[in-house]
Design an enzyme around this catalytic site. Structure first.
Site, PDB file in Angstrom:
ATOM      1  N   GLY A 173      -0.278  -2.112   8.631  1.00 23.35           N
ATOM      2  CA  GLY A 173       0.269  -0.496   8.324  1.00 23.35           C
ATOM      3  C   GLY A 173       0.951  -0.481   9.530  1.00 23.35           C
ATOM      4  O   GLY A 173       0.550  -0.639  10.678  1.00 23.35           O
TER       5      GLY A 173
ATOM      6  N   ASN B 135       0.784  -1.077   0.027  1.00 20.13           N
ATOM      7  CA  ASN B 135       0.067   0.078   0.016  1.00 20.13           C
ATOM      8  C   ASN B 135       0.993   1.097   0.075  1.00 20.13           C
ATOM      9  O   ASN B 135       2.068   1.315   0.056  1.00 20.13           O
ATOM     10  CB  ASN B 135      -0.991   0.022   1.143  1.00 20.13           C
TER      11      ASN B 135
ATOM     12  N   HIS C 235      24.220   0.083  11.203  1.00 16.03           N
ATOM     13  CA  HIS C 235      25.317   0.805  11.465  1.00 16.03           C
ATOM     14  C   HIS C 235      26.340   0.078  12.618  1.00 16.03           C
ATOM     15  O   HIS C 235      25.358  -0.512  13.592  1.00 16.03           O
ATOM     16  CB  HIS C 235      24.986   2.398  11.852  1.00 16.03           C
TER      17      HIS C 235
ATOM     18  N   THR D 114      11.947  -7.281  15.476  1.00 19.42           N
ATOM     19  CA  THR D 114      13.454  -7.389  15.926  1.00 19.42           C
ATOM     20  C   THR D 114      13.774  -8.592  15.761  1.00 19.42           C
ATOM     21  O   THR D 114      15.183  -8.850  15.892  1.00 19.42           O
ATOM     22  CB  THR D 114      13.625  -6.679  17.335  1.00 19.42           C
ATOM     23  N   LYS D 115      13.040  -9.877  15.773  1.00 22.02           N
ATOM     24  CA  LYS D 115      13.519 -11.040  15.691  1.00 22.02           C
ATOM     25  C   LYS D 115      12.739 -11.747  14.621  1.00 22.02           C
ATOM     26  O   LYS D 115      11.635 -11.301  14.118  1.00 22.02           O
ATOM     27  CB  LYS D 115      13.202 -11.636  17.038  1.00 22.02           C
TER      28      LYS D 115
ATOM     29  N   SER E  43      -0.321  -4.289  13.022  1.00 22.54           N
ATOM     30  CA  SER E  43      -0.107  -2.947  12.657  1.00 22.54           C
ATOM     31  C   SER E  43       0.621  -2.263  13.711  1.00 22.54           C
ATOM     32  O   SER E  43       0.501  -2.584  14.868  1.00 22.54           O
ATOM     33  CB  SER E  43      -1.237  -2.212  12.461  1.00 22.54           C
TER      34      SER E  43
END
Length: 186
Positions: free
Chosen positions: A141, A84, A114, A164-165, A159
């Site tokens: 979303g 979307n 980084h 992170t895993k 949403s």
């Protein structure tokens, strides 16, 4: 000696402000400018420009404008892929989507990272870690997918989730950081 682009493609630390990489990002931004300004009536023109931006594009793959990415050639869309509006894909490493994947508005997928150490970070180098998303995944979303993540087939990302895993097949995850909510039955 490797070029900065070769380092980027190999997942090593690289300097993003290298002239070759800067020129590639500029070329992609120019294509995105065209893509994001096409009238809703310009479906064929939109498809043609999207094919120039992304690395590979399956049948019936679509991305709603506006759309943003860095290089484009590291993005691989499966069949029946749909993203979307307002999606961002920072593709310093490959972002690979299976078939039947749907992204809600404002989904962000990052491959760029980084160094954690302050001295290393001060060199302005970065590195990419691939993101792989299986078949029939739905990402709600505003979700954010972090570098190096693998989302298996049939998973649903709620949403606003910050992933992170890795996410197991046919599970629902949500929250920040995203955690297991429940198994999804067929």
């Amino acid at each position: 000696m490797k070029s900065e682009k070769e380092k980027m493609m190999d997942g090593e630390l690289f300097l993003p402000h290298d002239s070759e990489l800067a020129a590639e990002r500029l070329q992609t931004k120019l294509l995105l400018e065209d893509y994001n300004s096409i009238s809703i009536r310009g479906k064929e023109k939109s498809k043609q420009i999207l094919q120039e931006i992304v690395g590979t594009m399956g049948k019936e793959a679509r991305i709603g404008a506006p759309f943003w990415c860095d290089y484009g050639y590291n993005i691989h869309l499966g069949d029946r892929f749909f993203a979307n509006v307002n999606c961002v894909m920072l593709d310093e490493a490959p972002i690979t989507f299976g078939d039947g994947v749907m992204l809600g508005p404002g989904v962000h997928i990052y491959t760029v990272n980084h160094p954690m150490g302050e001295a290393a970070r001060a060199t302005l180098q970065e590195y990419g870690s691939p993101v792989t998303i299986g078949d029939n995944v739905w990402i709600g979303g505003g979700a954010i997918i972090n570098p190096g993540i693998r989302i298996e087939d049939g998973a649903v990302i709620a949403s606003g989730a910050v992933v992170t895993k890795d996410v197991s097949a046919r599970t629902l995850v949500g929250g920040n950081p995203a955690g297991f909510i429940k198994r999804l039955d067929q």
